[in-house]
Design a protein around this motif. Structure first.
Motif, PDB file in Angstrom:
ATOM      1  N   ILE A   1       0.874  -1.172   0.000  1.00 46.84           N
ATOM      2  CA  ILE A   1       0.000   0.000   0.000  1.00 46.84           C
ATOM      3  C   ILE A   1       0.907   1.217   0.000  1.00 46.84           C
ATOM      4  O   ILE A   1       1.817   1.332   0.821  1.00 46.84           O
ATOM      5  N   GLU A  39       1.191   5.109   0.532  1.00 44.93           N
ATOM      6  CA  GLU A  39       0.516   6.269   1.116  1.00 44.93           C
ATOM      7  C   GLU A  39       1.225   7.537   0.672  1.00 44.93           C
ATOM      8  O   GLU A  39       2.444   7.577   0.571  1.00 44.93           O
ATOM      9  N   ALA A  57      -1.391   2.926  -9.839  1.00 45.04           N
ATOM     10  CA  ALA A  57      -2.733   2.383  -9.620  1.00 45.04           C
ATOM     11  C   ALA A  57      -3.141   1.488 -10.795  1.00 45.04           C
ATOM     12  O   ALA A  57      -3.731   0.427 -10.593  1.00 45.04           O
ATOM     13  N   GLY A 103      -1.981  -1.936 -10.430  1.00 45.50           N
ATOM     14  CA  GLY A 103      -2.529  -2.712  -9.329  1.00 45.50           C
ATOM     15  C   GLY A 103      -2.070  -2.301  -7.947  1.00 45.50           C
ATOM     16  O   GLY A 103      -2.467  -2.906  -6.954  1.00 45.50           O
ATOM     17  N   GLU A 104      -1.225  -1.280  -7.850  1.00 51.57           N
ATOM     18  CA  GLU A 104      -0.791  -0.798  -6.534  1.00 51.57           C
ATOM     19  C   GLU A 104      -1.962  -0.123  -5.836  1.00 51.57           C
ATOM     20  O   GLU A 104      -2.813   0.497  -6.469  1.00 51.57           O
ATOM     21  N   LYS A 105      -2.018  -0.242  -4.532  1.00 50.53           N
ATOM     22  CA  LYS A 105      -3.049   0.437  -3.746  1.00 50.53           C
ATOM     23  C   LYS A 105      -2.486   1.789  -3.312  1.00 50.53           C
ATOM     24  O   LYS A 105      -1.495   1.850  -2.593  1.00 50.53           O
ATOM     25  N   ILE A 106      -3.138   2.854  -3.747  1.00 45.77           N
ATOM     26  CA  ILE A 106      -2.682   4.203  -3.469  1.00 45.77           C
ATOM     27  C   ILE A 106      -3.644   4.850  -2.481  1.00 45.77           C
ATOM     28  O   ILE A 106      -4.840   4.966  -2.739  1.00 45.77           O
ATOM     29  N   VAL A 107      -3.116   5.272  -1.329  1.00 42.90           N
ATOM     30  CA  VAL A 107      -3.910   5.940  -0.304  1.00 42.90           C
ATOM     31  C   VAL A 107      -3.426   7.381  -0.230  1.00 42.90           C
ATOM     32  O   VAL A 107      -2.234   7.636  -0.035  1.00 42.90           O
ATOM     33  N   THR A 112      -9.060  10.698   4.102  1.00 45.28           N
ATOM     34  CA  THR A 112      -8.219   9.746   3.385  1.00 45.28           C
ATOM     35  C   THR A 112      -9.002   9.220   2.192  1.00 45.28           C
ATOM     36  O   THR A 112     -10.197   8.950   2.286  1.00 45.28           O
ATOM     37  N   TYR A 113      -8.314   9.064   1.072  1.00 43.31           N
ATOM     38  CA  TYR A 113      -8.937   8.591  -0.163  1.00 43.31           C
ATOM     39  C   TYR A 113      -8.119   7.440  -0.729  1.00 43.31           C
ATOM     40  O   TYR A 113      -6.924   7.348  -0.485  1.00 43.31           O
ATOM     41  N   VAL A 114      -8.756   6.595  -1.524  1.00 45.25           N
ATOM     42  CA  VAL A 114      -8.078   5.506  -2.201  1.00 45.25           C
ATOM     43  C   VAL A 114      -8.225   5.735  -3.701  1.00 45.25           C
ATOM     44  O   VAL A 114      -9.325   5.968  -4.196  1.00 45.25           O
ATOM     45  N   THR A 125      -8.458   4.343  -7.226  1.00 49.54           N
ATOM     46  CA  THR A 125      -8.848   3.072  -7.808  1.00 49.54           C
ATOM     47  C   THR A 125      -9.199   3.252  -9.276  1.00 49.54           C
ATOM     48  O   THR A 125     -10.051   4.087  -9.608  1.00 49.54           O
TER      49      THR A 125
END
Length: 86
Positions: free
Chosen positions: A3, A5, A22, A25-29, A37-39, A41
């Motif tokens: 993840i 951040e 993203a 496939g990486e999770k971006i916070v 906080t946002y994700v 996608t």
């Protein structure tokens, strides 16, 4: 995958990089201040449009409502009673 951040400032400065991560496939916070906080996608074509089958299911459900084949729940007590009878 990890993840990742980032702050809203870093995101603004490196948007292209974060979008590419993203897409892979990486999770971006993204943190905005201390409380938000946002994700990030990616959205696919399937996320934006309903399939013909889903459209038909929606139309069928609307018809059932028009025909009175639905349950109206207005209070917490009615909701509790509904779940107890399942």
């Amino acid at each position: 995958m990890a993840i990742i951040e980032t702050t809203s400032r870093q995101f603004r400065e490196r948007q292209k990089d974060f979008f590419e991560m993203a897409d892979k496939g990486e999770k971006i916070v993204i943190r905005r201040g201390r409380k938000q906080t946002y994700v990030l996608t990616p959205v696919s074509e399937d996320d934006l449009y309903f399939s013909p089958e889903m459209i038909q299911r929606i139309k069928d459900a609307q018809q059932e409502i028009r025909e009175g084949k639905s349950t109206v729940i207005k209070t917490k007590e009615e909701l509790d009673a509904f779940f107890e009878n399942l």
